[in-house]
Design an enzyme around this catalytic site. Structure first.
Site, mmCIF file in Angstrom:
data_model
loop_
_atom_site.group_PDB
_atom_site.id
_atom_site.type_symbol
_atom_site.label_atom_id
_atom_site.label_comp_id
_atom_site.label_asym_id
_atom_site.label_seq_id
_atom_site.Cartn_x
_atom_site.Cartn_y
_atom_site.Cartn_z
ATOM 1 C CE1 TYR A 129 4.099 -1.568 4.851
ATOM 2 C CE2 TYR A 129 4.970 -0.666 6.897
ATOM 3 C CZ TYR A 129 4.165 -0.544 5.786
ATOM 4 O OH TYR A 129 3.406 0.594 5.614
HETATM 5 N N1 LIG Z 1 -2.089 3.607 7.332
HETATM 6 C C1 LIG Z 1 -0.915 3.769 7.939
HETATM 7 O O1 LIG Z 1 -0.827 3.879 9.177
HETATM 8 C C2 LIG Z 1 0.341 3.856 7.108
HETATM 9 C C3 LIG Z 1 1.527 4.192 7.780
HETATM 10 C C4 LIG Z 1 2.701 4.278 7.048
HETATM 11 C C5 LIG Z 1 2.691 4.028 5.675
HETATM 12 N N2 LIG Z 1 1.545 3.692 5.054
HETATM 13 C C6 LIG Z 1 1.633 3.440 3.606
HETATM 14 O O2 LIG Z 1 0.708 4.305 2.948
HETATM 15 C C7 LIG Z 1 0.215 3.656 1.771
HETATM 16 C C8 LIG Z 1 -1.308 3.652 1.807
HETATM 17 O O3 LIG Z 1 -1.740 3.011 2.987
HETATM 18 P P1 LIG Z 1 -3.268 2.943 3.433
HETATM 19 O O4 LIG Z 1 -3.257 2.827 4.897
HETATM 20 O O5 LIG Z 1 -4.045 4.007 2.765
HETATM 21 O O6 LIG Z 1 -3.652 1.495 2.815
HETATM 22 P P2 LIG Z 1 -5.041 0.901 2.299
HETATM 23 O O7 LIG Z 1 -4.899 -0.591 2.360
HETATM 24 O O8 LIG Z 1 -6.189 1.537 3.012
HETATM 25 O O9 LIG Z 1 -5.068 1.349 0.778
HETATM 26 C C9 LIG Z 1 -4.152 0.807 -0.142
HETATM 27 C C10 LIG Z 1 -4.752 0.881 -1.534
HETATM 28 O O10 LIG Z 1 -3.812 0.282 -2.437
HETATM 29 C C11 LIG Z 1 -4.524 -0.540 -3.352
HETATM 30 N N3 LIG Z 1 -3.660 -1.588 -3.894
HETATM 31 C C12 LIG Z 1 -3.193 -2.702 -3.262
HETATM 32 N N4 LIG Z 1 -2.484 -3.453 -4.134
HETATM 33 C C13 LIG Z 1 -2.481 -2.783 -5.305
HETATM 34 C C14 LIG Z 1 -1.923 -3.047 -6.588
HETATM 35 N N5 LIG Z 1 -1.210 -4.174 -6.828
HETATM 36 N N6 LIG Z 1 -2.106 -2.141 -7.572
HETATM 37 C C15 LIG Z 1 -2.827 -1.014 -7.349
HETATM 38 N N7 LIG Z 1 -3.415 -0.724 -6.180
HETATM 39 C C16 LIG Z 1 -3.228 -1.601 -5.169
HETATM 40 C C17 LIG Z 1 -5.692 -1.119 -2.527
HETATM 41 O O11 LIG Z 1 -6.749 -1.573 -3.361
HETATM 42 C C18 LIG Z 1 -6.076 0.092 -1.668
HETATM 43 O O12 LIG Z 1 -7.035 0.900 -2.307
HETATM 44 C C19 LIG Z 1 0.855 2.264 1.764
HETATM 45 O O13 LIG Z 1 2.006 2.295 0.941
HETATM 46 C C20 LIG Z 1 1.226 2.028 3.199
HETATM 47 O O14 LIG Z 1 2.285 1.113 3.333
HETATM 48 C C21 LIG Z 1 0.365 3.606 5.738
#
Ligand SMILES: NC(=O)c1ccc[n+]([C@@H]2O[C@H](COP(=O)([O-])OP(=O)(O)OC[C@H]3O[C@@H](n4cnc5c(N)ncnc54)[C@H](O)[C@@H]3O)[C@@H](O)[C@H]2O)c1
Length: 244
Positions: free
Chosen positions: A153
Site C-alpha cells: 500500500y
Molecule cells: N478510509 C481511510 O482511512 C483512508 C485513509 C487514507 C487513504 N484512503 C484512501 O481513500 C480512498 C477511498 O477510501 P475509502 O475508505 O472510501 O474506501 P472504500 O473501500 O470504502 O471505497 C472504495 C470505493 O472504490 C471502489 N473501487 C474499488 N476498486 C475499483 C475499481 N477497480 N474501479 C472503480 N472503483 C473501484 C469500491 O467499489 C468502493 O466504492 C482510497 O484510495 C483509500 O486508499 C482511505
C-alpha cells in the site's frame, strides 16, 4: 459556488468517494459518481434528488483503459466538459512485508498505482483538448508515514505522490493542475477490520476523521487552490508531525 462546474469522482459508490461527490453537490456542481460497483447508479440518484446540479452515476473500472475512456466520453457527451477529476478509487492488502504474496502486491499496485495512472493519463488528454482541468489523486497517510503492515500500500500511495508531482510539472503550462490529498484515519467500509482501532492512540487529535471532513479538502484543492500544483496535502489529525 461551483454552479456550472462538472466534477467526476472514481470509487464513489461509498466511503470517501461518495462524501467527495456529495461535497461537490453541496457546493452546486454537476457531479458524475463512478465506480465498478453498479450500486453507484442508485447512490447518484439519491444525491440528484437532494441537490440542484445534474448528478449521474456511471459504472467505470479504473483498472481498464476502455472503461475509463468510455466514461470520459459519456461525461463530455452529457456535459460538454469536465472541470475536476478526483481519482479516489483505491485500497490494498495490508500485511507485514514478508507475508505479502505476489498476488497481494500485484492487486494493490494494479488498483492504486496503475488505476490512478490510467485515469490520470486519459483525463489529461481530455483536459489538453479543452485547455484546462484539475486532478486530485487519493494518497494516504501511508504515502509517507508507516504504522506498519503497509509494504504494498505504501509503495502504491508513495508512487501516486510521485506521479502527481511528475504530471503537475509536465502540464503546469497547459492550465492543468495535479494534486493529491492524503486522508487520515477515516471510518469507511475499507477498514472494518479493526486496523484503525490499533493506531488511533497515535493520532494527536485522538479521533477519526469523518469522510465529510476530508471531502472538503478534496473539493478545495480541486476547485479553489488555483496556484497549487504537484502537492500532497495531509489531513491527518497531526499524525505526520508528531506522536502524542
Ligand atoms: N478510509 C481511510 O482511512 C483512508 C485513509 C487514507 C487513504 N484512503 C484512501 O481513500 C480512498 C477511498 O477510501 P475509502 O475508505 O472510501 O474506501 P472504500 O473501500 O470504502 O471505497 C472504495 C470505493 O472504490 C471502489 N473501487 C474499488 N476498486 C475499483 C475499481 N477497480 N474501479 C472503480 N472503483 C473501484 C469500491 O467499489 C468502493 O466504492 C482510497 O484510495 C483509500 O486508499 C482511505
Amino acid at each position: 459556488m461551483l454552479k456550472d462546474k462538472v466534477a467526476m469522482v472514481t470509487g464513489a459508490a461509498q466511503g470517501i468517494g461518495y462524501a467527495i461527490s456529495e461535497e461537490f453537490a453541496i457546493q452546486g456542481a454537476n457531479v458524475v459518481l463512478t465506480d465498478y460497483n453498479p450500486n453507484v447508479i442508485d447512490a447518484a440518484k439519491d444525491l440528484d434528488k437532494k441537490y440542484d446540479g445534474k448528478i449521474i452515476g456511471l459504472v467505470l473500472n479504473v483498472m481498464k483503459t476502455d472503461s475509463i475512456v468510455d466514461g470520459l466520453n459519456k461525461i463530455i457527451d452529457t456535459y460538454g466538459k469536465l472541470d475536476y477529476a478526483v481519482n479516489n478509487a483505491g485500497g490494498g492488502v495490508l500485511k507485514p512485508f514478508a507475508e505479502l504474496t505476489d498476488d497481494d502486491f500485484d492487486k494493490t499496485i494494479n488498483l492504486d498505482l496503475r488505476g490512478t495512472f490510467l485515469c490520470m493519463r486519459e483525463e489529461i488528454k481530455v483536459f489538453l483538448k479543452q485547455g484546462y482541468g484539475s486532478i486530485v489523486n487519493a494518497g494516504a497517510l501511508g504515502s509517507i508515514y508507516n504504522p506498519g503492515g503497509m509494504g504494498a500500500y505504501n509503495a502504491a500511495k508513495n508512487g501516486i505522490m510521485g506521479m502527481t508531482q511528475a504530471a503537475a510539472v509536465d502540464y503546469a503550462e497547459n492550465n492543468i493542475r495535479v494534486n493529491c490529498v492524503a486522508p487520515g484515519l477515516t471510518k469507511t467500509p475499507l477498514n472494518d477490520g479493526g486496523f484503525l482501532e490499533k493506531i488511533l492512540p497515535t493520532v494527536p487529535m485522538k479521533r477519526y476523521e469523518t469522510a465529510a471532513e476530508v471531502a472538503k479538502v478534496y473539493v478545495f484543492v480541486a476547485s479553489e487552490a488555483t496556484f497549487m500544483t504537484g502537492q500532497t496535502i495531509l489531513s491527518d489529525g497531526g499524525v505526520s508531525v508528531g506522536l502524542k
